[in-house]
Design a protein around this motif. Sequence first.
Motif, PDB file in Angstrom:
ATOM      1  N   HIS A   5      -0.940 -21.153   2.220  1.00 19.40           N
ATOM      2  CA  HIS A   5      -1.677 -19.961   2.599  1.00 19.40           C
ATOM      3  C   HIS A   5      -1.181 -19.417   3.923  1.00 19.40           C
ATOM      4  CE1 HIS A   5      -5.851 -18.091   3.464  1.00 19.40           C
ATOM      5  NE2 HIS A   5      -4.975 -17.197   3.101  1.00 19.40           N
ATOM      6  N   PHE A  12       3.342 -11.930   5.467  1.00 22.46           N
ATOM      7  CA  PHE A  12       2.773 -10.591   5.353  1.00 22.46           C
ATOM      8  C   PHE A  12       2.571  -9.948   6.716  1.00 22.46           C
ATOM      9  CE2 PHE A  12       0.713  -7.398   2.953  1.00 22.46           C
ATOM     10  CZ  PHE A  12      -0.222  -6.849   3.794  1.00 22.46           C
ATOM     11  N   LEU A  19       6.752  -3.058  10.024  1.00 21.81           N
ATOM     12  CA  LEU A  19       6.457  -1.706   9.529  1.00 21.81           C
ATOM     13  C   LEU A  19       5.858  -0.849  10.626  1.00 21.81           C
ATOM     14  CD1 LEU A  19       6.240  -0.405   6.551  1.00 21.81           C
ATOM     15  CD2 LEU A  19       3.861  -0.702   6.920  1.00 21.81           C
ATOM     16  N   LEU A  40       3.200 -10.818  -1.127  1.00 25.86           N
ATOM     17  CA  LEU A  40       1.995 -10.737  -1.946  1.00 25.86           C
ATOM     18  C   LEU A  40       2.247 -11.270  -3.338  1.00 25.86           C
ATOM     19  CD1 LEU A  40       0.460  -7.297  -1.060  1.00 25.86           C
ATOM     20  CD2 LEU A  40      -0.409  -9.528  -0.550  1.00 25.86           C
ATOM     21  N   TRP A  47      -1.290 -18.573  -6.493  1.00 24.24           N
ATOM     22  CA  TRP A  47      -2.727 -18.686  -6.671  1.00 24.24           C
ATOM     23  C   TRP A  47      -3.086 -18.910  -8.125  1.00 24.24           C
ATOM     24  CZ3 TRP A  47      -6.385 -15.028  -8.751  1.00 24.24           C
ATOM     25  CH2 TRP A  47      -7.706 -15.390  -8.499  1.00 24.24           C
ATOM     26  N   GLU A  70       6.808   1.814  -6.044  1.00 22.84           N
ATOM     27  CA  GLU A  70       6.624   2.235  -4.659  1.00 22.84           C
ATOM     28  C   GLU A  70       7.953   2.324  -3.932  1.00 22.84           C
ATOM     29  OE1 GLU A  70       3.048   3.291  -4.385  1.00 22.84           O
ATOM     30  OE2 GLU A  70       3.986   2.888  -2.466  1.00 22.84           O
TER      31      GLU A  70
ATOM     32  N   LEU B   2      -7.326  -5.864  -9.044  1.00 23.87           N
ATOM     33  CA  LEU B   2      -6.003  -5.284  -9.260  1.00 23.87           C
ATOM     34  C   LEU B   2      -6.045  -3.832  -9.698  1.00 23.87           C
ATOM     35  CD1 LEU B   2      -3.238  -6.385  -8.951  1.00 23.87           C
ATOM     36  CD2 LEU B   2      -3.122  -6.578 -11.393  1.00 23.87           C
ATOM     37  N   TRP B   5      -6.315  -1.384  -6.880  1.00 27.10           N
ATOM     38  CA  TRP B   5      -5.071  -1.189  -6.158  1.00 27.10           C
ATOM     39  C   TRP B   5      -4.108  -0.298  -6.931  1.00 27.10           C
ATOM     40  CZ3 TRP B   5      -0.104  -3.268  -7.286  1.00 27.10           C
ATOM     41  CH2 TRP B   5       0.817  -3.058  -6.276  1.00 27.10           C
ATOM     42  N   MET B   6      -4.051  -0.536  -8.266  1.00 31.20           N
ATOM     43  CA  MET B   6      -3.143   0.269  -9.080  1.00 31.20           C
ATOM     44  C   MET B   6      -3.554   1.734  -9.061  1.00 31.20           C
ATOM     45  SD  MET B   6      -1.772  -1.723 -12.363  1.00 31.20           S
ATOM     46  CE  MET B   6      -3.305  -2.136 -13.144  1.00 31.20           C
ATOM     47  N   GLU B   9      -2.472   3.308  -5.812  1.00 31.94           N
ATOM     48  CA  GLU B   9      -1.035   3.562  -5.731  1.00 31.94           C
ATOM     49  C   GLU B   9      -0.630   4.720  -6.622  1.00 31.94           C
ATOM     50  OE1 GLU B   9       1.843   0.771  -5.126  1.00 31.94           O
ATOM     51  OE2 GLU B   9       0.667   0.532  -3.313  1.00 31.94           O
ATOM     52  N   ALA B  39       0.937   3.653   1.573  1.00 30.39           N
ATOM     53  CA  ALA B  39       1.456   2.421   0.963  1.00 30.39           C
ATOM     54  C   ALA B  39       1.068   1.209   1.792  1.00 30.39           C
ATOM     55  CB  ALA B  39       2.972   2.517   0.815  1.00 30.39           C
ATOM     56  N   THR B  40       1.126   1.374   3.128  1.00 29.56           N
ATOM     57  CA  THR B  40       0.712   0.267   3.996  1.00 29.56           C
ATOM     58  C   THR B  40      -0.742  -0.098   3.757  1.00 29.56           C
ATOM     59  OG1 THR B  40       2.042   1.397   5.630  1.00 29.56           O
ATOM     60  CG2 THR B  40       0.879  -0.551   6.335  1.00 29.56           C
ATOM     61  N   ALA B  43      -1.207  -1.936   0.490  1.00 32.24           N
ATOM     62  CA  ALA B  43      -0.759  -3.329   0.575  1.00 32.24           C
ATOM     63  C   ALA B  43      -1.760  -4.170   1.349  1.00 32.24           C
ATOM     64  CB  ALA B  43       0.613  -3.386   1.248  1.00 32.24           C
ATOM     65  N   MET B  44      -2.364  -3.581   2.389  1.00 28.21           N
ATOM     66  CA  MET B  44      -3.328  -4.346   3.164  1.00 28.21           C
ATOM     67  C   MET B  44      -4.581  -4.649   2.365  1.00 28.21           C
ATOM     68  SD  MET B  44      -3.340  -3.605   7.156  1.00 28.21           S
ATOM     69  CE  MET B  44      -4.068  -2.012   7.108  1.00 28.21           C
ATOM     70  N   LEU B  46      -4.677  -5.098  -0.841  1.00 27.65           N
ATOM     71  CA  LEU B  46      -4.343  -6.177  -1.767  1.00 27.65           C
ATOM     72  C   LEU B  46      -4.300  -7.511  -1.043  1.00 27.65           C
ATOM     73  CD1 LEU B  46      -3.783  -6.366  -4.694  1.00 27.65           C
ATOM     74  CD2 LEU B  46      -1.377  -6.247  -4.220  1.00 27.65           C
ATOM     75  N   PHE B  47      -3.748  -7.494   0.166  1.00 26.29           N
ATOM     76  CA  PHE B  47      -3.654  -8.713   0.946  1.00 26.29           C
ATOM     77  C   PHE B  47      -5.034  -9.242   1.313  1.00 26.29           C
ATOM     78  CE2 PHE B  47      -2.175 -11.833   3.679  1.00 26.29           C
ATOM     79  CZ  PHE B  47      -2.772 -11.725   4.920  1.00 26.29           C
ATOM     80  N   LEU B  50      -6.538 -10.821  -1.659  1.00 28.52           N
ATOM     81  CA  LEU B  50      -5.825 -12.053  -1.987  1.00 28.52           C
ATOM     82  C   LEU B  50      -6.233 -13.183  -1.045  1.00 28.52           C
ATOM     83  CD1 LEU B  50      -3.821 -12.606  -4.148  1.00 28.52           C
ATOM     84  CD2 LEU B  50      -2.020 -12.304  -2.511  1.00 28.52           C
ATOM     85  N   THR B  51      -6.384 -12.846   0.242  1.00 27.20           N
ATOM     86  CA  THR B  51      -6.847 -13.852   1.203  1.00 27.20           C
ATOM     87  C   THR B  51      -8.225 -14.360   0.823  1.00 27.20           C
ATOM     88  OG1 THR B  51      -5.826 -12.411   2.827  1.00 27.20           O
ATOM     89  CG2 THR B  51      -6.980 -14.329   3.645  1.00 27.20           C
ATOM     90  N   ALA B  53      -9.402 -14.391  -2.134  1.00 28.37           N
ATOM     91  CA  ALA B  53      -9.292 -15.214  -3.331  1.00 28.37           C
ATOM     92  C   ALA B  53      -8.851 -16.629  -2.981  1.00 28.37           C
ATOM     93  CB  ALA B  53      -8.321 -14.570  -4.312  1.00 28.37           C
ATOM     94  N   TRP B  59     -12.369 -13.053  -6.851  1.00 30.34           N
ATOM     95  CA  TRP B  59     -11.353 -12.015  -7.027  1.00 30.34           C
ATOM     96  C   TRP B  59     -11.963 -10.641  -7.210  1.00 30.34           C
ATOM     97  CZ3 TRP B  59      -6.714 -11.051  -5.879  1.00 30.34           C
ATOM     98  CH2 TRP B  59      -5.873 -10.273  -6.651  1.00 30.34           C
TER      99      TRP B  59
END
Lengths: 98, 270
Positions: A5, A12, A19, A40, A47, A70, B2, B5-6, B9, B39-40, B43-44, B46-47, B50-51, B53, B59
Amino acid sequence: MTPTHFSFTSAFILGLMGLAFHRTHLLSTLLCLEGMMLSLFIALSLWSLQLNVIPFSTTPMILLAFSACEASTGLALLVATARTHGTDHLQSLNLLQC
Amino acid sequence: RLLAWMGLEISTMAIIPLMTQQHHPRAEEAATKYFLTQATAAAMILFASLTNAWLTGEWNISQISHPLSVTLTILALALKIGLAPMHFWLPEVLQGLNLTTGLILSTWQKLAPFALIYQIAPNTNQTLLITLGIMSALIGGWGGLNQTQLRKILAYSSIAHLGWMIIILHFLPNLTLLNLTLYILMTSTMFLSFKLSMATKVNSLATTWSKTPPLAALTMLSLLSLGGLPPLTGFMPKWLILQELTKQNLPITATIMAMTALLSLFFYLR
């Protein structure tokens, strides 16, 4: 936090810092975005392996497909910027300052 | 989650070609900046989920319980919609687009992140939300004072409005939705009336009196409504929000919000 983890969290965060603090080239920003997506993806695969959840096993592939989209959008924008501005240096992106 | 997020995007990617239709270097620069920030933020998000999860095994995005994940999700969503302190892309991006695209950007693109915000509303950190809201209202008011370009004025006004919406999120999420709906209506009115009179600077607004007096009157009315004066519709969400804040024993916050509304009103009336 387990070492796994911690490793992908730090990956990330490193990509995010890259960025946020890019200096001369726009391409490095896109690369950092791709790096973040990759971390990710690895995290998601690990996971779903660790917790043995079957319904989410396809999510890494979907994530990969979307991050490819993307990246292609970013590259197309980079090409457009290079066509109009000449370079991809960040100093040339100041047309919209008030 | 998910699918969320999709969806985010896909909406980002769909707007990008719309933005670059006008082959002007400003438009493409705006599109690039917009794409990077969105986009940033995606991604954040999703992150963060995920964290969550990893740490708690959950989830579903409406049941995020780890405080770090919740904070990160709120920050990422704030970056997406243009709340302070992550609002720096909004005036420049809006400036580079033509009015119709800017309309779509300000209204439709706010719907998807707000759907997510509404879903995670019960778990959020109250102090963070209040800080974000007050900062947005302040920056939206101050930043718009020195502007002559209409699109930048609208950008700062949307920042301030979003600040109002975020403040009430923790207590009464339905008020947030009401504020959002009214904001969408008013901003669409503003954009469309600007498009009809083809004005992009404050100076060229003065010529609308000679061209179409009804349109000029309508523009003035909707500007005042955005500012939130009593007899007009724009006052209703502000009043309800202030009422709710004082019910929850936060009079200082309510006073600060009222004063920042005065700031925005000042630059509307020019």
